[in-house]
Motif scaffolding. Structure first.
Motif: not given
Length: 278
Positions: A120-132, A134-143
């Motif tokens: 399920p896509a929901q299982l990857s929400t937390v890891p994906s948010f952490v990765i974004m 770390n990249f500094g992309w939270v809040g941007s369209l790149q995420a």
């Protein structure tokens, strides 16, 4: 019964069933337009009104006064277009390789690819948010664009289509003429994959346009909100103007209808051309 009469009867019944199917498919969009053109009080009346009212422009103006429709639409359009282009490009390359080339671990990699369908896509929400983060992309369209640039469904779909649409003899002839992998992909595979690419493009654009959960999580900057997140703000805490909500939904649906008709036209024309060649 006369065979000609029986054939006409079957043809008539087929057309009636198809027309009923079209009516059932179109009615929700018509009903949305009716509700968007009336007041909230009219929506709750019984029996309900089945003809459009005169409040459409008023409700649309309320939507524009409540949220930044143009800014949210621009953000959503950027995300949807770039995601669709990247998915069609990367998925078609991977599908072409899986369908027509042999390389070590091919079958194992494809099984792993199919296994991702069960996660399920929901299982990857937390890891994906952490990765974004770390990249500094939270809040941007790149995420939104980068994580959606490739998906297993598109690779599987195009691989299945490529196995039947792209003949091995045609690729052998291209190799004899000195075509590299990229020239085989661009000049041989892409033209033959156009019907499947048109379908994948429509599917991806609609999915990206309608995505709500992931943009709600990762877009912490209000100026970068997508349209679906912005429309959710139309629901009041205690009182909701449903006619305004329907007007906002109508605004969000119109681009999807345009994309669907443009893509479906390409999809059907390519299938018809292929049928004539066969």
């Amino acid at each position: 019964m006369n065979p000609v009469l029986a054939q006409r009867l079957r043809s008539t019944l087929t057309h009636v069933v198809l027309l009923l199917g079209v009516a059932l498919s179109v009615f929700p969009f018509y009903w949305m337009f009716v509700m968007a053109s009336r007041t909230t009080q009219d929506i709750f009346k019984f029996p309900p009104a089945l003809v459009p009212g005169s409040h459409l422009l008023e409700n649309v103006q309320k939507v524009f006064d409540s949220i930044d429709v143009l800014g949210a639409t621009f953000n959503t359009l950027v995300v949807a277009v770039l995601t669709t282009v990247l998915v069609m490009f990367f998925d078609s390359i991977a599908a072409f390789a899986f369908a027509k080339y042999d390389f070590p671990g091919k079958n194992i990699l494809f099984v792993i690819l199919l296994a991702t369908f069960m996660v399920p896509a929901q299982l990857s929400t937390v890891p994906s948010f952490v990765i974004m983060a770390n990249f500094g992309w939270v809040g941007s369209l790149q995420a939104l664009i980068v994580p959606g640039a490739v998906n297993a469904f598109g690779i599987f779909l195009l691989r299945q289509y490529a196995q039947g649409a792209i003949s091995t003899e045609l690729l052998d002839a291209a190799r004899i003429d000195g075509c590299s992998y990229w020239r085989q992909y661009w000049h041989v595979a892409v033209p033959l994959l156009r019907p499947a690419l048109a379908f994948l493009g429509i599917f991806t654009f609609i999915g990206s346009w309608n995505d709500y959960f992931w943009p709600l999580v990762v877009l912490t900057n209000p100026a970068r909100q997508t349209l679906q997140v912005a429309l959710s703000q139309l629901n009041g805490l205690y009182i909701t103007d449903y006619s305004m909500v329907m007007a906002g939904t109508l605004i969000a649906v119109i681009p999807l209808i345009i994309v669907f008709f443009l893509g479906a036209r390409q999809f059907l024309s390519d299938l018809a051309a292929g049928a004539v060649k066969q």
